[in-house]
Design a protein around this motif. Structure first.
Motif, PDB file in Angstrom:
ATOM      1  N   THR A 260     -28.355  19.470  -0.644  1.00  0.00           N
ATOM      2  CA  THR A 260     -28.143  20.502  -1.657  1.00  0.00           C
ATOM      3  C   THR A 260     -27.866  19.851  -2.998  1.00  0.00           C
ATOM      4  N   LEU A 261     -28.188  20.587  -4.063  1.00  0.00           N
ATOM      5  CA  LEU A 261     -27.871  20.174  -5.425  1.00  0.00           C
ATOM      6  C   LEU A 261     -26.506  20.766  -5.771  1.00  0.00           C
ATOM      7  N   LEU A 262     -25.548  19.916  -6.090  1.00  0.00           N
ATOM      8  CA  LEU A 262     -24.180  20.363  -6.299  1.00  0.00           C
ATOM      9  C   LEU A 262     -23.745  20.062  -7.726  1.00  0.00           C
ATOM     10  N   SER A 263     -23.454  21.117  -8.498  1.00  0.00           N
ATOM     11  CA  SER A 263     -23.032  20.943  -9.882  1.00  0.00           C
ATOM     12  C   SER A 263     -21.541  21.185 -10.081  1.00  0.00           C
ATOM     13  N   GLY A 264     -20.874  21.696  -9.050  1.00  0.00           N
ATOM     14  CA  GLY A 264     -19.479  22.041  -9.207  1.00  0.00           C
ATOM     15  C   GLY A 264     -19.247  23.429  -9.770  1.00  0.00           C
ATOM     16  N   GLY A 265     -20.333  24.154 -10.020  1.00  0.00           N
ATOM     17  CA  GLY A 265     -20.226  25.541 -10.440  1.00  0.00           C
ATOM     18  C   GLY A 265     -20.141  26.467  -9.243  1.00  0.00           C
ATOM     19  N   LEU A 266     -19.886  27.736  -9.489  1.00  0.00           N
ATOM     20  CA  LEU A 266     -19.724  28.708  -8.409  1.00  0.00           C
ATOM     21  C   LEU A 266     -20.985  28.805  -7.550  1.00  0.00           C
ATOM     22  N   PRO A 307     -19.308  24.460 -21.440  1.00  0.00           N
ATOM     23  CA  PRO A 307     -17.990  24.158 -22.008  1.00  0.00           C
ATOM     24  C   PRO A 307     -17.224  23.058 -21.281  1.00  0.00           C
ATOM     25  N   THR A 308     -17.600  22.751 -20.032  1.00  0.00           N
ATOM     26  CA  THR A 308     -16.841  21.758 -19.261  1.00  0.00           C
ATOM     27  C   THR A 308     -17.783  20.777 -18.583  1.00  0.00           C
ATOM     28  N   GLN A 309     -17.263  19.584 -18.296  1.00  0.00           N
ATOM     29  CA  GLN A 309     -18.026  18.592 -17.559  1.00  0.00           C
ATOM     30  C   GLN A 309     -18.083  18.971 -16.072  1.00  0.00           C
ATOM     31  N   ASP A 310     -19.169  18.602 -15.439  1.00  0.00           N
ATOM     32  CA  ASP A 310     -19.360  18.951 -14.036  1.00  0.00           C
ATOM     33  C   ASP A 310     -18.569  18.056 -13.082  1.00  0.00           C
ATOM     34  N   THR A 311     -18.498  16.774 -13.365  1.00  0.00           N
ATOM     35  CA  THR A 311     -18.064  15.788 -12.369  1.00  0.00           C
ATOM     36  C   THR A 311     -16.723  16.090 -11.708  1.00  0.00           C
ATOM     37  N   PRO A 312     -15.673  16.459 -12.449  1.00  0.00           N
ATOM     38  CA  PRO A 312     -14.400  16.741 -11.756  1.00  0.00           C
ATOM     39  C   PRO A 312     -14.525  17.858 -10.725  1.00  0.00           C
ATOM     40  N   TYR A 313     -15.318  18.879 -11.022  1.00  0.00           N
ATOM     41  CA  TYR A 313     -15.491  19.995 -10.097  1.00  0.00           C
ATOM     42  C   TYR A 313     -16.391  19.603  -8.922  1.00  0.00           C
ATOM     43  N   VAL A 314     -17.385  18.782  -9.196  1.00  0.00           N
ATOM     44  CA  VAL A 314     -18.249  18.277  -8.123  1.00  0.00           C
ATOM     45  C   VAL A 314     -17.417  17.515  -7.098  1.00  0.00           C
ATOM     46  N   ALA A 316     -14.170  17.653  -6.603  1.00  0.00           N
ATOM     47  CA  ALA A 316     -13.228  18.538  -5.912  1.00  0.00           C
ATOM     48  C   ALA A 316     -13.927  19.280  -4.783  1.00  0.00           C
ATOM     49  N   MET A 317     -15.143  19.701  -5.048  1.00  0.00           N
ATOM     50  CA  MET A 317     -15.905  20.423  -4.034  1.00  0.00           C
ATOM     51  C   MET A 317     -16.306  19.497  -2.885  1.00  0.00           C
ATOM     52  N   ALA A 318     -16.753  18.302  -3.210  1.00  0.00           N
ATOM     53  CA  ALA A 318     -17.167  17.351  -2.176  1.00  0.00           C
ATOM     54  C   ALA A 318     -16.006  16.992  -1.258  1.00  0.00           C
ATOM     55  N   GLU A 319     -14.821  16.851  -1.839  1.00  0.00           N
ATOM     56  CA  GLU A 319     -13.637  16.541  -1.041  1.00  0.00           C
ATOM     57  C   GLU A 319     -13.242  17.735  -0.178  1.00  0.00           C
ATOM     58  N   HIS A 320     -13.417  18.928  -0.714  1.00  0.00           N
ATOM     59  CA  HIS A 320     -12.991  20.145  -0.020  1.00  0.00           C
ATOM     60  C   HIS A 320     -13.827  20.397   1.237  1.00  0.00           C
ATOM     61  N   ILE A 321     -15.143  20.191   1.141  1.00  0.00           N
ATOM     62  CA  ILE A 321     -15.997  20.534   2.292  1.00  0.00           C
ATOM     63  C   ILE A 321     -16.303  19.325   3.171  1.00  0.00           C
ATOM     64  N   VAL A 322     -15.974  18.129   2.708  1.00  0.00           N
ATOM     65  CA  VAL A 322     -16.248  16.896   3.445  1.00  0.00           C
ATOM     66  C   VAL A 322     -17.763  16.757   3.672  1.00  0.00           C
ATOM     67  N   CYS A 323     -18.429  16.172   2.690  1.00  0.00           N
ATOM     68  CA  CYS A 323     -19.875  16.021   2.746  1.00  0.00           C
ATOM     69  C   CYS A 323     -20.260  14.578   2.434  1.00  0.00           C
ATOM     70  N   GLU A 324     -21.515  14.261   2.596  1.00  0.00           N
ATOM     71  CA  GLU A 324     -22.050  12.973   2.173  1.00  0.00           C
ATOM     72  C   GLU A 324     -22.548  13.156   0.745  1.00  0.00           C
ATOM     73  N   HIS A 527      -9.722  26.359  -5.321  1.00  0.00           N
ATOM     74  CA  HIS A 527      -9.360  27.307  -6.380  1.00  0.00           C
ATOM     75  C   HIS A 527     -10.018  26.944  -7.708  1.00  0.00           C
ATOM     76  N   SER A 528     -10.037  25.669  -8.061  1.00  0.00           N
ATOM     77  CA  SER A 528     -10.571  25.257  -9.363  1.00  0.00           C
ATOM     78  C   SER A 528     -12.044  25.608  -9.492  1.00  0.00           C
ATOM     79  N   VAL A 529     -12.793  25.477  -8.428  1.00  0.00           N
ATOM     80  CA  VAL A 529     -14.221  25.790  -8.461  1.00  0.00           C
ATOM     81  C   VAL A 529     -14.446  27.299  -8.463  1.00  0.00           C
TER      82      VAL A 529
END
Length: 611
Positions: A260-266, A307-314, A316-324, A527-529
């Motif tokens: 999947t393509l993950l940007s850290g957005g909803l 308005p915001t950079q993607d990387t911090p949210y990306v 956070a999401m990767a850590e939350h779901i445990v992905c490669e 929550h942040s995402v």
């Protein structure tokens, strides 16, 4: 996923024109790196390049079926996500299958239902069927226009292809661009059915066209409809989640590595979280990719749409779901490489002026393709659920134009490249207004619908039929240029139709954008995402990239390239010499557009008619 092309001629023997068909098919090599083949009949010739995704050994094309009355041949691009159910139904009707591919299901579906096949498909597809029994060509495109399909009428038939370059490879098609084509290039509101090149058309989303000796007929087999929404808030949220679960499950089916393509957005996070949960139940881990830029933290500048950079949210999401997960970090100098711009313009067939946003997408997809063949994207969720800032800006909503062009900066930025006299002749404002009024006129409305609900239905329709087409085309071209299949779950027509008829008050029940999507997937997200505001695909602010683009534009001006006939030299000169700290986004777009035009001229040698 593949590249298709073909030629039907009722007054020629196409068995003697194989070099032309081969040339057309070669242009689709990037879309189908795994195999190529052609099929020729007296009056029809089909070419195919294959990207193998399902039934790797058995899905070769062009695919044929023999009947007592003659041969039926097909070239097909895309995926039918409900092919398993259709195959079972066809078996019950007596059909026998020699492969496990969805391609054979579509072909045999045509044998059973004829043109009615279109009503039964769920997926992204563009295909053409030559029926020797009736000497007719049937062309069908998916409901949302995810997969492209172009055609060019000749004096005795038609040329077609996944991309214009396939058609232009035939000597019957001249690379001419007239005023209407220029208007398509220099505005950001795609006209359904229009193509940049004179004489060329794009089969509209949800349309079917039939060519026979009597001529060409095109009609809609599906369109958005206005119906009564009877579900309350809880039922609506539950149904959207149910649809998303089913859609993602269908679109994760492949016989090749997927991600999947993950940007850290909803949007991408919700989709990825659903995929992660489903794969986890099968003992698998979802793979995710995100784009980032070298020293982006130091160079980033907040913009209205980002308005915001993607990387911090990306992360956070990767850590939350445990992905490669893997970040694809791009260097500004590499993105400014003229050879990369040439690849991007060759993929898009037109000078878009998107610059680093297209260049980085190409490099992102190329890096993903080294590890995966199929990727899921969150594209179109903003159009479906109402996520863009202007959905919630009263001035944009009441403007007498497309809301995404209501802002002074963006509306003028697309045309600043043009010399004043050419801009006056093209009259882009009148073109946009006519296109806008046409879209409003075809918007389906419920009886008695008025006020805010009517206006927001119109706004949603504009996005789903005029804006999303440009974005889907961009994603398809950039991904297929490197042989990557990108699927878009939020374009499933069942979801689109359901949410289209959900009242605006319900779409914004918590006073925010995309209320229904957030509520339907909040349990899967950190929550942040879940609370993050819309942030669009990122731009690079690397001074090395901007400086290189300015330098290339100065060289272009010095060389006196013929593309400069379409450029306002004084504005271009000012943009090329602006300070790195003071250059505006409009000036950057002007530079990118000029460089794109030059490459486009070099690649296609277009005959441009401005009046």
């Amino acid at each position: 996923m593949c590249g298709i092309t073909g030629w039907v001629s009722y007054r020629r023997d196409l068995t003697t024109h194989s070099p032309a068909l081969e040339a057309m098919t070669r242009t689709m090599a990037c879309r189908g790196p795994d195999a190529h083949a052609t099929w020729t009949d007296h009056h029809a010739a089909l070419g195919h390049r294959r990207l193998a995704v399902i039934d790797l050994p058995g899905g070769s094309q062009p695919m044929t079926a023999e009947t007592p009355d003659g041969t039926v041949a097909m070239v097909y691009s895309g995926e039918a996500y409900n092919y398993t159910e259709l195959r079972a139904e066809l078996r019950g009707r007596g059909h026998r299958f020699g492969t496990d591919s969805d391609t054979e299901v579509v072909l045999r579906g045509y044998l059973e239902w004829g043109e009615g096949l279109a009503d039964r498909l769920n997926g992204m597809y563009a295909f053409a069927i030559w029926d020797t029994r009736t000497q007719k060509l049937v062309m069908i495109r998916d409901r949302m226009g995810i997969k492209p399909f172009y055609y060019y009428e000749t004096d005795d038939g038609i040329l077609f292809g996944s991309e214009p370059k396939a058609i232009l490879a035939n000597p019957l098609a001249a690379p001419v661009v007239g005023p209407d084509g220029l208007r398509e290039i220099f505005t950001f509101a795609k006209t359904p059915g229009a193509a940049v090149w004179d004489g060329m058309r794009e089969l509209r989303p949800g349309h079917l066209a039939v060519l026979d000796a009597g001529g060409l007929r095109e009609h809609a087999y599906w369109r958005l409809e206005a119906t009564e929404h009877t579900d309350d808030q809880a039922a609506t949220v539950a149904h959207v989640r149910e649809l998303l679960d089913d859609i993602v499950a269908r679109q994760m089916v492949a016989d090749v590595p997927r991600c999947t393509l993950l940007s850290g957005g909803l949007d991408s996070s919700a989709m990825t979280a659903i995929a992660a949960r489903q794969l986890s139940a099968q003992g698998e881990t979802v793979r995710t990719f995100a784009v980032d830029f070298a020293q982006q933290s130091e160079n980033f500048r907040p913009e209205d749409i980002s308005p915001t950079q993607d990387t911090p949210y990306v992360h956070a999401m990767a850590e939350h779901i445990v992905c490669e997960h893997r970040d694809i970090v791009l260097d500004g100098s590499a993105m400014a490489d003229p050879a990369l711009r040439r690849k991007v313009i060759a993929a898009r067939d037109m000078p878009t002026g998107a610059g680093d946003r297209d260049h980085s997408l190409y490099l992102l997809f190329a890096a993903i393709r080294e590890e995966s063949t199929v990727a899921l994207s969150g594209e179109s969720a903003d159009e479906v659920f109402g996520g863009y800032p202007w959905f919630h800006d009263e001035r944009a909503l009441q403007a007498d134009t497309f809301p995404w062009l209501a802002g002074e900066s963006l509306a003028n930025g697309f045309r600043e490249i043009l010399p004043d006299d050419l801009a006056a002749r093209l009259d882009l404002d009148a073109h946009l207004h006519e296109s806008y009024l046409s879209a409003l006129a075809e918007t389906p409305l419920k009886d008695g619908e008025s006020g805010l609900e009517k206006r927001m239905r119109q706004i949603c329709y504009l996005h789903l039929t005029r804006m999303v087409q440009a974005l889907l085309d961009r994603k398809d071209r950039m991904s297929m240029a490197v042989g990557l299949e990108v699927r878009v779950p939020f374009c499933d027509h069942r979801l689109v139709q359901y949410v289209f008829n959900t009242p605006w008050s319900l779409k914004t029940f918590d006073g925010r954008e995309k209320s229904i999507l957030r509520a339907a997937t909040r349990d899967l997200l950190p929550h942040s995402v879940a609370e993050r505001k819309k942030s669009g695909y990122p731009a690079s602010f690397d001074p090395r990239y901007i400086g290189a683009v300015q330098s290339q534009a100065r060289d272009l001006l010095a060389d006196g390239h013929p593309a400069l006939e379409l450029c306002h030299r004084e504005r271009l000169t000012a943009a090329a010499s602006a300070g790195l700290d003071s250059i505006t986004s409009r000036q950057r777009h002007l530079l990118e557009r000029a460089l794109d035009l030059a490459v486009w001229f070099d690649l296609y040698n277009p005959v441009v008619k401005t009046g």
